[in-house]
Design a protein around this motif. Structure first.
Motif, PDB file in Angstrom:
ATOM      1  N   PRO A 122     -13.011   3.487   3.102  1.00 57.21           N
ATOM      2  CA  PRO A 122     -12.527   4.542   3.981  1.00 57.21           C
ATOM      3  C   PRO A 122     -11.212   4.196   4.693  1.00 57.21           C
ATOM      4  O   PRO A 122     -10.512   5.078   5.132  1.00 57.21           O
ATOM      5  CB  PRO A 122     -13.644   4.738   4.983  1.00 57.21           C
ATOM      6  N   CYS A 123     -10.850   2.905   4.788  1.00 56.17           N
ATOM      7  CA  CYS A 123      -9.630   2.534   5.512  1.00 56.17           C
ATOM      8  C   CYS A 123      -8.401   2.499   4.614  1.00 56.17           C
ATOM      9  O   CYS A 123      -7.285   2.372   5.094  1.00 56.17           O
ATOM     10  CB  CYS A 123      -9.801   1.179   6.189  1.00 56.17           C
ATOM     11  N   GLY A 124      -8.579   2.622   3.305  1.00 50.63           N
ATOM     12  CA  GLY A 124      -7.456   2.559   2.381  1.00 50.63           C
ATOM     13  C   GLY A 124      -6.545   3.768   2.489  1.00 50.63           C
ATOM     14  O   GLY A 124      -6.991   4.882   2.774  1.00 50.63           O
ATOM     15  N   LEU A 125      -5.266   3.535   2.253  1.00 51.56           N
ATOM     16  CA  LEU A 125      -4.293   4.624   2.309  1.00 51.56           C
ATOM     17  C   LEU A 125      -4.216   5.392   0.995  1.00 51.56           C
ATOM     18  O   LEU A 125      -3.771   6.529   0.969  1.00 51.56           O
ATOM     19  CB  LEU A 125      -2.912   4.069   2.674  1.00 51.56           C
ATOM     20  N   HIS A 126      -4.644   4.748  -0.090  1.00 45.73           N
ATOM     21  CA  HIS A 126      -4.598   5.375  -1.410  1.00 45.73           C
ATOM     22  C   HIS A 126      -5.846   5.009  -2.202  1.00 45.73           C
ATOM     23  O   HIS A 126      -6.478   3.995  -1.937  1.00 45.73           O
ATOM     24  CB  HIS A 126      -3.373   4.888  -2.197  1.00 45.73           C
ATOM     25  N   CYS A 127      -6.153   5.809  -3.194  1.00 45.62           N
ATOM     26  CA  CYS A 127      -7.249   5.510  -4.113  1.00 45.62           C
ATOM     27  C   CYS A 127      -6.811   4.347  -5.003  1.00 45.62           C
ATOM     28  O   CYS A 127      -5.709   4.381  -5.562  1.00 45.62           O
ATOM     29  CB  CYS A 127      -7.572   6.737  -4.963  1.00 45.62           C
ATOM     30  N   PRO A 128      -7.653   3.319  -5.187  1.00 47.18           N
ATOM     31  CA  PRO A 128      -7.253   2.187  -6.013  1.00 47.18           C
ATOM     32  C   PRO A 128      -7.142   2.515  -7.504  1.00 47.18           C
ATOM     33  O   PRO A 128      -6.429   1.845  -8.232  1.00 47.18           O
ATOM     34  CB  PRO A 128      -8.346   1.146  -5.763  1.00 47.18           C
ATOM     35  N   GLU A 129      -7.816   3.561  -7.948  1.00 42.69           N
ATOM     36  CA  GLU A 129      -7.810   3.880  -9.371  1.00 42.69           C
ATOM     37  C   GLU A 129      -6.675   4.812  -9.771  1.00 42.69           C
ATOM     38  O   GLU A 129      -5.966   4.575 -10.735  1.00 42.69           O
ATOM     39  CB  GLU A 129      -9.155   4.481  -9.760  1.00 42.69           C
ATOM     40  N   CYS A 130      -6.480   5.900  -9.010  1.00 39.35           N
ATOM     41  CA  CYS A 130      -5.483   6.893  -9.417  1.00 39.35           C
ATOM     42  C   CYS A 130      -4.260   6.937  -8.505  1.00 39.35           C
ATOM     43  O   CYS A 130      -3.265   7.565  -8.839  1.00 39.35           O
ATOM     44  CB  CYS A 130      -6.116   8.278  -9.506  1.00 39.35           C
ATOM     45  N   GLY A 190      -7.019  -0.919   0.815  1.00 39.60           N
ATOM     46  CA  GLY A 190      -7.952  -1.400   1.823  1.00 39.60           C
ATOM     47  C   GLY A 190      -9.005  -2.365   1.310  1.00 39.60           C
ATOM     48  O   GLY A 190      -9.858  -2.810   2.075  1.00 39.60           O
ATOM     49  N   GLN A 191      -8.947  -2.731   0.048  1.00 38.46           N
ATOM     50  CA  GLN A 191      -9.913  -3.655  -0.545  1.00 38.46           C
ATOM     51  C   GLN A 191      -9.778  -5.048   0.078  1.00 38.46           C
ATOM     52  O   GLN A 191      -8.666  -5.549   0.216  1.00 38.46           O
ATOM     53  CB  GLN A 191      -9.663  -3.748  -2.058  1.00 38.46           C
ATOM     54  N   PRO A 192     -10.875  -5.706   0.489  1.00 40.19           N
ATOM     55  CA  PRO A 192     -10.775  -7.083   0.985  1.00 40.19           C
ATOM     56  C   PRO A 192     -10.244  -8.011  -0.112  1.00 40.19           C
ATOM     57  O   PRO A 192     -10.640  -7.909  -1.276  1.00 40.19           O
ATOM     58  CB  PRO A 192     -12.213  -7.453   1.351  1.00 40.19           C
ATOM     59  N   LEU A 193      -9.333  -8.892   0.273  1.00 37.78           N
ATOM     60  CA  LEU A 193      -8.733  -9.833  -0.673  1.00 37.78           C
ATOM     61  C   LEU A 193      -9.538 -11.126  -0.674  1.00 37.78           C
ATOM     62  O   LEU A 193     -10.057 -11.538   0.350  1.00 37.78           O
ATOM     63  CB  LEU A 193      -7.277 -10.092  -0.297  1.00 37.78           C
ATOM     64  N   ARG A 194      -9.622 -11.752  -1.815  1.00 42.75           N
ATOM     65  CA  ARG A 194     -10.505 -12.899  -1.973  1.00 42.75           C
ATOM     66  C   ARG A 194      -9.898 -14.211  -1.503  1.00 42.75           C
ATOM     67  O   ARG A 194     -10.561 -15.028  -0.907  1.00 42.75           O
ATOM     68  CB  ARG A 194     -10.884 -13.038  -3.449  1.00 42.75           C
ATOM     69  N   GLU A 195      -8.645 -14.451  -1.812  1.00 38.76           N
ATOM     70  CA  GLU A 195      -8.054 -15.763  -1.606  1.00 38.76           C
ATOM     71  C   GLU A 195      -7.150 -15.811  -0.375  1.00 38.76           C
ATOM     72  O   GLU A 195      -6.508 -14.831  -0.051  1.00 38.76           O
ATOM     73  CB  GLU A 195      -7.218 -16.140  -2.825  1.00 38.76           C
ATOM     74  N   PRO A 196      -7.071 -16.963   0.267  1.00 41.63           N
ATOM     75  CA  PRO A 196      -6.126 -17.123   1.377  1.00 41.63           C
ATOM     76  C   PRO A 196      -4.760 -17.537   0.834  1.00 41.63           C
ATOM     77  O   PRO A 196      -4.289 -18.641   1.074  1.00 41.63           O
ATOM     78  CB  PRO A 196      -6.770 -18.231   2.217  1.00 41.63           C
ATOM     79  N   GLN A 215      -1.360 -13.552  -4.863  1.00 39.14           N
ATOM     80  CA  GLN A 215      -2.533 -12.864  -5.398  1.00 39.14           C
ATOM     81  C   GLN A 215      -2.286 -11.370  -5.467  1.00 39.14           C
ATOM     82  O   GLN A 215      -1.386 -10.849  -4.837  1.00 39.14           O
ATOM     83  CB  GLN A 215      -3.771 -13.150  -4.552  1.00 39.14           C
ATOM     84  N   ARG A 216      -3.098 -10.709  -6.237  1.00 43.58           N
ATOM     85  CA  ARG A 216      -3.052  -9.255  -6.368  1.00 43.58           C
ATOM     86  C   ARG A 216      -4.414  -8.706  -5.960  1.00 43.58           C
ATOM     87  O   ARG A 216      -5.419  -9.385  -6.061  1.00 43.58           O
ATOM     88  CB  ARG A 216      -2.730  -8.853  -7.792  1.00 43.58           C
ATOM     89  N   CYS A 217      -4.405  -7.472  -5.504  1.00 42.09           N
ATOM     90  CA  CYS A 217      -5.642  -6.810  -5.114  1.00 42.09           C
ATOM     91  C   CYS A 217      -6.544  -6.674  -6.343  1.00 42.09           C
ATOM     92  O   CYS A 217      -6.086  -6.239  -7.402  1.00 42.09           O
ATOM     93  CB  CYS A 217      -5.320  -5.435  -4.528  1.00 42.09           C
ATOM     94  N   PRO A 218      -7.825  -7.022  -6.230  1.00 43.14           N
ATOM     95  CA  PRO A 218      -8.718  -6.892  -7.378  1.00 43.14           C
ATOM     96  C   PRO A 218      -8.995  -5.439  -7.768  1.00 43.14           C
ATOM     97  O   PRO A 218      -9.372  -5.160  -8.899  1.00 43.14           O
ATOM     98  CB  PRO A 218     -10.004  -7.587  -6.920  1.00 43.14           C
ATOM     99  N   ALA A 219      -8.787  -4.497  -6.849  1.00 42.27           N
ATOM    100  CA  ALA A 219      -9.087  -3.090  -7.144  1.00 42.27           C
ATOM    101  C   ALA A 219      -7.887  -2.342  -7.717  1.00 42.27           C
ATOM    102  O   ALA A 219      -7.999  -1.663  -8.730  1.00 42.27           O
ATOM    103  CB  ALA A 219      -9.580  -2.385  -5.881  1.00 42.27           C
ATOM    104  N   CYS A 220      -6.721  -2.454  -7.068  1.00 41.13           N
ATOM    105  CA  CYS A 220      -5.575  -1.651  -7.500  1.00 41.13           C
ATOM    106  C   CYS A 220      -4.481  -2.459  -8.193  1.00 41.13           C
ATOM    107  O   CYS A 220      -3.580  -1.885  -8.795  1.00 41.13           O
ATOM    108  CB  CYS A 220      -4.972  -0.892  -6.305  1.00 41.13           C
ATOM    109  N   GLY A 221      -4.516  -3.784  -8.092  1.00 38.89           N
ATOM    110  CA  GLY A 221      -3.540  -4.621  -8.762  1.00 38.89           C
ATOM    111  C   GLY A 221      -2.230  -4.822  -8.020  1.00 38.89           C
ATOM    112  O   GLY A 221      -1.324  -5.472  -8.525  1.00 38.89           O
ATOM    113  N   LYS A 222      -2.110  -4.308  -6.803  1.00 39.37           N
ATOM    114  CA  LYS A 222      -0.883  -4.477  -6.018  1.00 39.37           C
ATOM    115  C   LYS A 222      -0.807  -5.909  -5.492  1.00 39.37           C
ATOM    116  O   LYS A 222      -1.818  -6.521  -5.158  1.00 39.37           O
ATOM    117  CB  LYS A 222      -0.839  -3.518  -4.826  1.00 39.37           C
TER     118      LYS A 222
END
Length: 184
Positions: free
Chosen positions: A1-9, A53-59, A63-70
């Motif tokens: 819900p906190c994301g500014l865009h849909c990670p898929e489209c 808004g996807q939580p990122l895994r690594e400190p 790295q890239r977002c696991p959901a949208c690839g940004k």
């Protein structure tokens, strides 16, 4: 819900939710479109993807977002905006640390938690190598020592706050400078 865009489209979220002080979405607070740039930095400060808004895994900055690839940071301008966002908290945080340092025992405890949360964590969430360095261990020990010794904490806590802030900031900017954004 906190994301500014849909990670898929990539469709913009018409009503992204703001984050609370822990980093979870507030269900009733919507970020207005005029606050989207600031919301990107808020998401980054909780190690979340600025886009979806996807939580990122690594400190790590690499790295890239696991959901949208940004990529976590999109270039030197985004590093500057992120640094400026954290820097805007500096004045009121330093003042609060000084005021809280006067309160015996509980004051240094609250002061160290406050400045760690507002100034240090947003930088340290993206650093790995330096967490175990000798200087970081010394600062960690000083922070906990100043919590326990109230009279030393009155002077030491503000000095430690300023020192840690500048150290973590410089290391973050140095690490971001070494990172090659063109390879994105």
């Amino acid at each position: 819900p906190c994301g500014l865009h849909c990670p898929e489209c990539g469709t913009p979220n018409p009503s992204p939710r703001a984050l609370n002080w822990i980093g979870y979405s507030r269900l009733r607070t919507v970020v207005p479109p005029s606050g989207w740039k600031r919301h990107e930095e808020v998401l980054r400060s909780y190690r979340r993807c600025f886009y979806c808004g996807q939580p990122l895994r690594e400190p790590s900055l690499d790295q890239r977002c696991p959901a949208c690839g940004k990529a976590v940071l999109q270039g030197e301008q985004s590093v500057g905006r992120y640094d400026a966002y954290i820097g805007r908290r500096r004045g009121w945080t330093f003042a609060a640390v000084v005021v809280l340092g006067v309160v015996p025992i509980l004051g240094p405890l609250l002061a160290s938690s406050l400045y760690r949360r507002t100034l240090i964590n947003p930088y340290s969430l993206y650093m790995t190598v330096y967490r175990e360095s000798f200087l970081m261990v010394v600062l960690f020990l000083c922070r906990h020592l100043f919590r326990l010794l109230p009279f030393i904490g009155i002077i030491g806590m503000p000095v430690l706050c300023v020192t840690e802030y500048h150290l973590y900031r410089r290391m973050f900017l140095w690490k971001a400078e070494k990172y090659d954004f063109r390879g994105e």
